[in-house]
Design an enzyme around this catalytic site. Structure first.
Site, PDB file in Angstrom:
ATOM      1  N   TYR A  53       0.847  -1.196   0.000  1.00  0.00           N
ATOM      2  CA  TYR A  53       0.000   0.000   0.000  1.00  0.00           C
ATOM      3  C   TYR A  53       0.884   1.249   0.000  1.00  0.00           C
ATOM      4  CZ  TYR A  53      -3.950  -3.020   1.251  1.00  0.00           C
ATOM      5  OH  TYR A  53      -4.919  -3.989   1.268  1.00  0.00           O
ATOM      6  N   LEU A 220     -22.236   0.224  -3.386  1.00  0.00           N
ATOM      7  CA  LEU A 220     -23.287  -0.017  -2.405  1.00  0.00           C
ATOM      8  C   LEU A 220     -23.384   1.117  -1.390  1.00  0.00           C
ATOM      9  CD1 LEU A 220     -22.626  -3.818  -1.728  1.00  0.00           C
ATOM     10  CD2 LEU A 220     -24.383  -2.817  -3.192  1.00  0.00           C
TER      11      LEU A 220
END
Length: 322
Positions: A53, A220
């Site tokens: 990351y 979502l």
């Protein structure tokens, strides 16, 4: 905050895990520290990161997210209050041994993560992807040695197939090597393939599921409500899911629920799930994730969500055979 065991281990973790993939590439140090402070003040004790990351498709700085997390823990002085998870397997350089799960890279990757995090141990070390070219004995012997040295405590997998989970668990048990306690997979209402074999395998071995992308990359999270109607590309990107998302957001509104909180609440109702890994970029997103813990969905609401977002039909082979 609510807490549960990390799979079948003795460790307790918060039912929301704070993901740090955005720390560095998407939000800078100041905002990352602010999110971390708000998270622990809300009772979150489980923090997930990875050595890649901040590099590659996640940015341009190898280990940046681990470094930011380490800097924050040193400043706050709260390392012992946290369960810190990281991952290794991805490319960390241009050399032939700068990636994968060879014993050489495992040892180097763990030592490098320890340095970046500024800690003496990693509570949960996860293999970021299945490694098909290295013998299981080499992989598990390396992690067992690191456990014996006190550098890692628990071992987890990520992006493993169900048969890989069984393979690693059975191999470890037969040779008294370090077993897997968690599997981190993509899992959300819109992506339920793991219910075929990954979830059954993890449940059989008492492993906890850690869903990544719990809101399907934001689809979502109330995307239709938030979208700028003047930019059709925002909505075109939804593709074949557009009609389902419309129905989903309508269902959320009819039940007085925020779509993002509803998506996380559904995951928290799945028995195999230990903690969804959320990656908030704002205080509002973080507070919504915590609020999902208080949403109780009844049988009829869960059935309606199954209708809108049907899963594979159960576990294999009944889902596609008889």
């Amino acid at each position: 905050m609510k807490y549960t065991r990390l799979g079948a281990s003795g460790a307790q973790v918060s039912r929301i895990a704070l993901g740090t993939m955005n720390f560095g590439p998407v939000i800078g140090a100041e905002e990352s520290f602010r999110i971390l402070n708000l998270a622990v003040d809300a009772g979150i004790t489980f923090i997930d990161t990875a050595d890649v990351y901040g590099s590659g498709r996640w940015g341009d700085h190898y280990g940046q997210s681990e470094e930011l997390l380490g800097e924050w823990m040193r400043a706050r002085g709260n390392r012992d209050d946290l369960v810190v998870a990281t991952k290794g397997q991805g490319p960390m350089g241009d050399g032939p041994n700068d990636r994968g799960l060879s014993a050489v890279h495992i040892r180097a990757a763990v030592d490098a993560s320890l340095r970046r995090l500024g800690t003496d141990r990693i509570d949960l070390y996860q293999m970021h992807h299945i490694e098909r070219e290295v013998p299981l004995d080499e992989v598990l012997d390396a992690f067992t040695t690191l456990r014996d040295q006190g550098k890692i405590i628990y071992l987890g997998s990520s992006n493993f197939a169900g048969w890989n989970i069984a393979q690693y668990r059975e191999h470890a048990e037969a040779r008294r090597q370090l077993p897997l306690v968690t599997e981190q997979s993509v899992y959300n209402l819109a992506q339920r393939t793991v219910e075929l074999e990954v979830v059954p395998a993890a449940s059989h071995y008492g492993m906890g599921i850690l869903p990544w992308s719990p809101l399907a990359s934001g689809q979502l999270g109330g995307v239709l409500k938030k979208a700028d109607r003047s930019r059709s590309s925002d909505l075109d990107a939804l593709g074949s899911r557009r009609a389902q998302i419309e129905e989903y957001e309508r269902f959320a509104a009819d039940n007085g629920l925020d779509p993002a909180e509803l998506g996380l609440a559904w995951l928290l109702h799945q028995p195999a799930v230990t903690a969804p890994v959320v990656g908030p970029r704002t205080e509002h997103q973080l507070s919504g994730a915590v609020a999902a813990l208080d949403i109780a969905l009844d049988a009829s609401q869960l059935a309606e969500l199954d209708r809108i977002w049907p899963g594979p039909g159960g576990q294999a082979p009944e889902a596609y055979a008889w």
